[in-house]
Design a protein around this motif. Structure first.
Motif, short mmCIF file in Angstrom:
data_model
loop_
_atom_site.label_atom_id
_atom_site.label_comp_id
_atom_site.label_asym_id
_atom_site.label_seq_id
_atom_site.Cartn_x
_atom_site.Cartn_y
_atom_site.Cartn_z
N ALA A 135 37.76 9.63 8.10
CA ALA A 135 37.44 10.91 7.45
C ALA A 135 38.44 11.99 7.84
N LYS A 136 38.96 11.89 9.05
CA LYS A 136 39.90 12.91 9.53
C LYS A 136 41.35 12.44 9.43
N ASN A 137 41.56 11.21 8.95
CA ASN A 137 42.92 10.64 8.90
C ASN A 137 43.61 10.78 10.25
N THR A 138 42.88 10.46 11.28
CA THR A 138 43.39 10.65 12.64
C THR A 138 43.23 9.37 13.44
N VAL A 139 44.24 9.06 14.22
CA VAL A 139 44.18 7.94 15.14
C VAL A 139 44.25 8.50 16.56
N TYR A 140 43.53 7.87 17.46
CA TYR A 140 43.44 8.34 18.83
C TYR A 140 43.95 7.26 19.79
N LEU A 141 44.42 7.71 20.94
CA LEU A 141 44.76 6.80 22.02
C LEU A 141 44.12 7.35 23.29
N GLN A 142 43.06 6.69 23.71
CA GLN A 142 42.40 7.05 24.96
C GLN A 142 43.08 6.31 26.09
N MET A 143 43.59 7.06 27.05
CA MET A 143 44.34 6.46 28.16
C MET A 143 43.60 6.75 29.46
N ASN A 144 43.18 5.71 30.12
CA ASN A 144 42.45 5.82 31.38
C ASN A 144 43.24 5.20 32.52
N ARG A 145 42.88 5.57 33.73
CA ARG A 145 43.52 5.03 34.94
C ARG A 145 45.04 5.11 34.81
N LEU A 146 45.49 6.30 34.47
CA LEU A 146 46.92 6.48 34.23
C LEU A 146 47.73 6.30 35.51
N LYS A 147 48.95 5.81 35.32
CA LYS A 147 49.85 5.54 36.43
C LYS A 147 51.13 6.35 36.22
N PRO A 148 51.87 6.63 37.28
CA PRO A 148 53.13 7.35 37.10
C PRO A 148 54.07 6.65 36.13
N GLU A 149 54.02 5.35 36.06
CA GLU A 149 54.91 4.62 35.15
C GLU A 149 54.49 4.76 33.68
N LEU B 253 50.10 17.06 31.58
CA LEU B 253 50.30 16.61 32.95
C LEU B 253 48.96 16.19 33.55
N VAL B 254 48.93 15.03 34.15
CA VAL B 254 47.69 14.53 34.73
C VAL B 254 48.03 13.77 36.02
N GLN B 255 47.10 13.76 36.94
CA GLN B 255 47.31 13.02 38.18
C GLN B 255 47.06 11.54 37.96
N ALA B 256 47.68 10.73 38.79
CA ALA B 256 47.45 9.29 38.72
C ALA B 256 45.96 9.00 38.85
N GLY B 257 45.50 8.08 38.03
CA GLY B 257 44.07 7.76 37.99
C GLY B 257 43.29 8.54 36.97
N GLY B 258 43.91 9.57 36.43
CA GLY B 258 43.23 10.41 35.45
C GLY B 258 43.30 9.84 34.04
N SER B 259 42.81 10.64 33.10
CA SER B 259 42.73 10.21 31.70
C SER B 259 43.28 11.28 30.77
N LEU B 260 43.74 10.84 29.63
CA LEU B 260 44.15 11.72 28.54
C LEU B 260 43.79 11.05 27.23
N ARG B 261 43.52 11.87 26.21
CA ARG B 261 43.33 11.33 24.88
C ARG B 261 44.35 11.96 23.94
N LEU B 262 45.17 11.13 23.37
CA LEU B 262 46.14 11.58 22.39
C LEU B 262 45.55 11.47 20.99
N SER B 263 45.95 12.40 20.15
CA SER B 263 45.52 12.38 18.75
C SER B 263 46.75 12.38 17.85
N CYS B 264 46.60 11.76 16.70
CA CYS B 264 47.67 11.77 15.71
C CYS B 264 47.02 12.01 14.34
N ALA B 265 47.29 13.18 13.79
CA ALA B 265 46.73 13.53 12.50
C ALA B 265 47.74 13.20 11.41
N ALA B 266 47.28 12.46 10.41
CA ALA B 266 48.14 12.06 9.30
C ALA B 266 47.80 12.88 8.07
N SER B 267 48.82 13.25 7.32
CA SER B 267 48.64 13.97 6.06
C SER B 267 49.66 13.47 5.06
#
Length: 127
Positions: free
Chosen positions: A75-89, A11-25
């Motif tokens: 090296a980590k078999n990981t993909v990231y999604l950096q999300m900035n300036r998040l909106k309710p939508e 949960l984050v407020q509008a305008g905030g940021s989150l980083r998602l990670s996806c680890a593959a194996s």
């Protein structure tokens, strides 16, 4: 087979940021690319971003350009999604996906191209 595990939602407020990670194996050596999709309640799953594992070419949905950044760590078999300036939508369940199929200009955004999917991680943006 490849297994994908997402993390980083919340949960984050509008305008905030989150980083998602996806680890593959598992069978990751043949993965051509990985993508992020999202699905909001009552809506169809939509493409967010994708990255070619070898060429590091990135692709974005138009509405995410400039706010979201996809990257990967081989090296980590990981993909990231950096999300900035998040909106309710942007509120949705975000899914990571992997494909063994080469990208071209007309397929990277198609959910049917992807062979494996993670379980999803919830992102909620409050106004």
């Amino acid at each position: 087979q490849a297994q994908l595990v997402e993390s980083g939602g919340g949960l984050v407020q509008a305008g905030g940021s989150l980083r998602l990670s996806c680890a593959a194996s598992g069978r990751t050596f043949s993965v051509y690319g990985m993508g992020w999709f999202r699905q909001a309640p009552g809506k169809e799953r939509e493409f967010v971003a994708a990255i070619s594992w070898i060429t590091i070419t990135t692709y974005y949905a138009e509405s995410m350009k400039g706010r979201f950044t996809i990257s990967r760590d081989n090296a980590k078999n990981t993909v990231y999604l950096q999300m900035n300036r998040l909106k309710p939508e942007d509120t949705a369940v975000y899914y990571c996906a992997a494909t063994y199929n080469p990208y071209n200009s007309d397929n990277y955004y198609r959910a049917g191209l992807y062979d494996y999917w993670g379980q999803g991680t919830q992102v909620t943006v409050s106004s």
